[in-house]
Scaffold this motif. Structure first.
Motif, PDB file in Angstrom:
ATOM      1  N   GLY A 123       0.811  -1.217   0.000  1.00  0.00           N
ATOM      2  CA  GLY A 123       0.000   0.000   0.000  1.00  0.00           C
ATOM      3  C   GLY A 123       0.844   1.267   0.000  1.00  0.00           C
ATOM      4  N   GLU A 124       2.005   1.203   0.658  1.00  0.00           N
ATOM      5  CA  GLU A 124       2.868   2.386   0.748  1.00  0.00           C
ATOM      6  C   GLU A 124       3.397   2.840  -0.613  1.00  0.00           C
ATOM      7  OE1 GLU A 124       5.913   1.739   3.695  1.00  0.00           O
ATOM      8  OE2 GLU A 124       4.406   1.620   5.288  1.00  0.00           O
ATOM      9  N   VAL A 125       3.515   1.920  -1.573  1.00  0.00           N
ATOM     10  CA  VAL A 125       4.021   2.335  -2.890  1.00  0.00           C
ATOM     11  C   VAL A 125       2.877   2.858  -3.780  1.00  0.00           C
ATOM     12  CG1 VAL A 125       5.959   0.718  -2.741  1.00  0.00           C
ATOM     13  CG2 VAL A 125       3.971   0.077  -4.100  1.00  0.00           C
ATOM     14  N   GLN A 126       1.675   2.928  -3.201  1.00  0.00           N
ATOM     15  CA  GLN A 126       0.510   3.549  -3.860  1.00  0.00           C
ATOM     16  C   GLN A 126       0.143   2.931  -5.214  1.00  0.00           C
ATOM     17  OE1 GLN A 126      -1.557   6.240  -2.609  1.00  0.00           O
ATOM     18  NE2 GLN A 126      -0.612   5.455  -0.766  1.00  0.00           N
ATOM     19  N   PRO A 127      -0.059   1.602  -5.268  1.00  0.00           N
ATOM     20  CA  PRO A 127      -0.566   1.017  -6.515  1.00  0.00           C
ATOM     21  C   PRO A 127      -2.032   1.389  -6.692  1.00  0.00           C
ATOM     22  CG  PRO A 127      -0.566  -0.647  -4.796  1.00  0.00           C
ATOM     23  CD  PRO A 127       0.016   0.606  -4.179  1.00  0.00           C
ATOM     24  N   ASP A 128      -2.569   1.099  -7.867  1.00  0.00           N
ATOM     25  CA  ASP A 128      -3.990   1.380  -8.120  1.00  0.00           C
ATOM     26  C   ASP A 128      -4.901   0.351  -7.463  1.00  0.00           C
ATOM     27  OD1 ASP A 128      -3.942   3.779  -9.866  1.00  0.00           O
ATOM     28  OD2 ASP A 128      -2.675   2.481 -11.078  1.00  0.00           O
ATOM     29  N   TYR A 129      -4.355  -0.839  -7.204  1.00  0.00           N
ATOM     30  CA  TYR A 129      -5.116  -1.854  -6.465  1.00  0.00           C
ATOM     31  C   TYR A 129      -4.136  -2.841  -5.850  1.00  0.00           C
ATOM     32  CZ  TYR A 129      -4.166  -4.903 -10.471  1.00  0.00           C
ATOM     33  OH  TYR A 129      -3.518  -5.631 -11.445  1.00  0.00           O
ATOM     34  N   ILE A 160      -7.212   2.332  -1.040  1.00  0.00           N
ATOM     35  CA  ILE A 160      -6.778   1.690  -2.295  1.00  0.00           C
ATOM     36  C   ILE A 160      -7.667   0.456  -2.513  1.00  0.00           C
ATOM     37  CG2 ILE A 160      -4.880   0.454  -3.449  1.00  0.00           C
ATOM     38  CD1 ILE A 160      -2.954   2.145  -1.653  1.00  0.00           C
ATOM     39  N   PRO A 161      -8.276   0.313  -3.697  1.00  0.00           N
ATOM     40  CA  PRO A 161      -9.167  -0.832  -3.929  1.00  0.00           C
ATOM     41  C   PRO A 161      -8.418  -2.163  -3.856  1.00  0.00           C
ATOM     42  CG  PRO A 161      -9.400   0.814  -5.669  1.00  0.00           C
ATOM     43  CD  PRO A 161      -8.207   1.205  -4.856  1.00  0.00           C
ATOM     44  N   CYS A 162      -9.154  -3.223  -3.566  1.00  0.00           N
ATOM     45  CA  CYS A 162      -8.517  -4.544  -3.587  1.00  0.00           C
ATOM     46  C   CYS A 162      -9.317  -5.508  -4.454  1.00  0.00           C
ATOM     47  CB  CYS A 162      -8.325  -5.103  -2.178  1.00  0.00           C
ATOM     48  SG  CYS A 162      -9.822  -5.556  -1.298  1.00  0.00           S
ATOM     49  N   ILE A 163      -8.564  -6.452  -5.010  1.00  0.00           N
ATOM     50  CA  ILE A 163      -9.141  -7.571  -5.768  1.00  0.00           C
ATOM     51  C   ILE A 163      -8.859  -8.816  -4.940  1.00  0.00           C
ATOM     52  CG2 ILE A 163      -9.065  -8.915  -7.912  1.00  0.00           C
ATOM     53  CD1 ILE A 163      -7.810  -6.526  -9.325  1.00  0.00           C
ATOM     54  N   GLY A 180     -16.485  -6.706   1.506  1.00  0.00           N
ATOM     55  CA  GLY A 180     -16.359  -5.277   1.218  1.00  0.00           C
ATOM     56  C   GLY A 180     -15.333  -4.991   0.132  1.00  0.00           C
ATOM     57  N   ALA A 181     -14.686  -6.056  -0.396  1.00  0.00           N
ATOM     58  CA  ALA A 181     -13.704  -5.874  -1.479  1.00  0.00           C
ATOM     59  C   ALA A 181     -14.384  -5.280  -2.709  1.00  0.00           C
ATOM     60  CB  ALA A 181     -13.068  -7.212  -1.845  1.00  0.00           C
ATOM     61  N   GLU A 182     -13.641  -4.437  -3.426  1.00  0.00           N
ATOM     62  CA  GLU A 182     -14.209  -3.784  -4.619  1.00  0.00           C
ATOM     63  C   GLU A 182     -14.324  -4.731  -5.802  1.00  0.00           C
ATOM     64  OE1 GLU A 182     -12.542  -0.511  -2.114  1.00  0.00           O
ATOM     65  OE2 GLU A 182     -11.817  -2.478  -2.705  1.00  0.00           O
ATOM     66  N   PHE A 183     -13.442  -5.761  -5.841  1.00  0.00           N
ATOM     67  CA  PHE A 183     -13.401  -6.649  -7.013  1.00  0.00           C
ATOM     68  C   PHE A 183     -13.189  -8.100  -6.584  1.00  0.00           C
ATOM     69  CE2 PHE A 183     -11.653  -2.514  -8.275  1.00  0.00           C
ATOM     70  CZ  PHE A 183     -12.485  -2.189  -9.339  1.00  0.00           C
ATOM     71  N   VAL A 184     -13.789  -9.009  -7.343  1.00  0.00           N
ATOM     72  CA  VAL A 184     -13.536 -10.436  -7.175  1.00  0.00           C
ATOM     73  C   VAL A 184     -12.940 -10.971  -8.474  1.00  0.00           C
ATOM     74  CG1 VAL A 184     -15.970 -10.962  -7.764  1.00  0.00           C
ATOM     75  CG2 VAL A 184     -14.527 -12.719  -6.696  1.00  0.00           C
ATOM     76  N   ALA A 185     -11.827 -11.699  -8.360  1.00  0.00           N
ATOM     77  CA  ALA A 185     -11.184 -12.270  -9.546  1.00  0.00           C
ATOM     78  C   ALA A 185     -11.580 -13.735  -9.677  1.00  0.00           C
ATOM     79  CB  ALA A 185      -9.667 -12.155  -9.430  1.00  0.00           C
ATOM     80  N   LEU A 186     -12.023 -14.121 -10.866  1.00  0.00           N
ATOM     81  CA  LEU A 186     -12.367 -15.518 -11.139  1.00  0.00           C
ATOM     82  C   LEU A 186     -11.595 -16.005 -12.357  1.00  0.00           C
ATOM     83  CD1 LEU A 186     -16.272 -15.578 -10.667  1.00  0.00           C
ATOM     84  CD2 LEU A 186     -14.512 -16.210  -8.996  1.00  0.00           C
ATOM     85  N   ASP A 187     -11.158 -17.262 -12.288  1.00  0.00           N
ATOM     86  CA  ASP A 187     -10.458 -17.883 -13.405  1.00  0.00           C
ATOM     87  C   ASP A 187     -11.179 -19.186 -13.743  1.00  0.00           C
ATOM     88  OD1 ASP A 187      -8.755 -19.385 -15.038  1.00  0.00           O
ATOM     89  OD2 ASP A 187      -6.935 -18.894 -13.957  1.00  0.00           O
ATOM     90  N   ARG A 188     -10.858 -20.251 -13.018  1.00  0.00           N
ATOM     91  CA  ARG A 188     -11.458 -21.560 -13.339  1.00  0.00           C
ATOM     92  C   ARG A 188     -12.980 -21.544 -13.213  1.00  0.00           C
ATOM     93  NH1 ARG A 188      -6.621 -22.952 -10.668  1.00  0.00           N
ATOM     94  NH2 ARG A 188      -5.237 -24.260 -11.904  1.00  0.00           N
ATOM     95  N   ALA A 189     -13.500 -20.751 -12.295  1.00  0.00           N
ATOM     96  CA  ALA A 189     -14.963 -20.699 -12.108  1.00  0.00           C
ATOM     97  C   ALA A 189     -15.670 -20.297 -13.402  1.00  0.00           C
ATOM     98  CB  ALA A 189     -15.306 -19.706 -10.996  1.00  0.00           C
ATOM     99  N   VAL A 190     -15.006 -19.452 -14.186  1.00  0.00           N
ATOM    100  CA  VAL A 190     -15.599 -18.967 -15.443  1.00  0.00           C
ATOM    101  C   VAL A 190     -15.152 -19.811 -16.633  1.00  0.00           C
ATOM    102  CG1 VAL A 190     -15.626 -17.013 -17.066  1.00  0.00           C
ATOM    103  CG2 VAL A 190     -15.878 -16.599 -14.602  1.00  0.00           C
ATOM    104  N   PHE A 191     -13.860 -20.160 -16.667  1.00  0.00           N
ATOM    105  CA  PHE A 191     -13.287 -20.724 -17.900  1.00  0.00           C
ATOM    106  C   PHE A 191     -13.117 -22.242 -17.908  1.00  0.00           C
ATOM    107  CE2 PHE A 191     -11.651 -16.272 -17.985  1.00  0.00           C
ATOM    108  CZ  PHE A 191     -12.249 -15.887 -19.183  1.00  0.00           C
ATOM    109  N   ALA A 192     -13.507 -22.931 -16.822  1.00  0.00           N
ATOM    110  CA  ALA A 192     -13.333 -24.396 -16.797  1.00  0.00           C
ATOM    111  C   ALA A 192     -14.009 -25.035 -18.010  1.00  0.00           C
ATOM    112  CB  ALA A 192     -13.887 -24.969 -15.502  1.00  0.00           C
TER     113      ALA A 192
END
Length: 217
Positions: A123-129, A160-163, A180-192
């Motif tokens: 967080g200290e390096v101020q990324p976008d997420y 800072i938002p989180c995924i 309360g996270a701003e984003f959820v990342a899915l991989d196998r759940a979508v592309f299996a």
């Protein structure tokens, strides 16, 4: 269509593959399913030349659907493919350098936040997420409890938002949203099963529309 901006939104991680046409079709299909905030395109085992070709085909597909294309891997590939951002899978030094070099021209975010201390350093390096989980780490139906706990702690405290990485069950998106996270990342759940990807994206969006907590303005 309900407004997705005031609730947890979906981020897709495209699985590995050598066949560009196959990956393009799979991605196009998924993006037809509904709201997607961004797509992370990891390099996996591709060499820079192959990855460049994949990125040049895939980035425009993501952008055409109104999502942000985030390239994870070679930053030069991200630049040449005109990606919207860079996902840094490496450590904090790499993330700090990438933030310094490419912000605000490109979105820059990253992960490897395995505990609170590391997360705060990131967080200290101020990324976008900040990304909780690791690409390829979705091996169980539910999201990893540690990532859920970190996401909940982070979202309650830091701007800072989180995924947060979900599990292989599309329903896991809701447990991420509930942190309360701003984003959820899915991989196998979508592309299996690529043929089902549009339906899964639609179902996840419907689930989040109906049950995800709303953010305060």
């Amino acid at each position: 269509m309900p407004d997705a901006d005031n609730r947890c939104r979906l981020v897709l991680i495209l699985p590995e593959g050598e066949d560009i046409a196959q990956r393009a079709a799979m991605l196009e299909g998924a993006l037809k399913g509904g709201d997607v905030a961004s797509v992370i395109l990891p390099q996996y085992g591709l060499d820079d030349g192959q990855f460049q070709k994949h990125a040049e085909t895939l980035v425009p597909i993501v952008q055409k659907a109104g999502a942000a294309a985030l390239v994870a891997g070679d930053t030069r590939v991200a630049g040449r493919a005109k990606a919207d951002g860079i996902h840094v899978a490496g450590g904090i030094e790499e993330l700090a350098e990438t933030v310094e070099k490419f912000t605000p021209r490109l979105i820059v975010g990253g992960g490897n936040a395995t505990d609170r201390h590391k997360a705060l350093e990131i967080g200290e390096v101020q990324p976008d997420y900040v990304f909780f989980g690791r690409i390829g780490g979705d091996i169980k139906p539910e999201a990893h409890p540690k990532n859920l706990a970190l996401g909940e702690w982070w979202a309650s405290m830091i701007e800072i938002p989180c995924i947060v990485l979900g599990g292989t069950d599309p329903q896991s998106a809701l447990s991420v949203a509930e942190t309360g996270a701003e984003f959820v990342a899915l991989d196998r759940a979508v592309f299996a099963d690529p043929a089902q990807a549009p339906h899964v994206v639609a179902a996840v969006n419907a689930l989040l529309d109906e049950k995800a907590p709303r953010f305060e303005e």
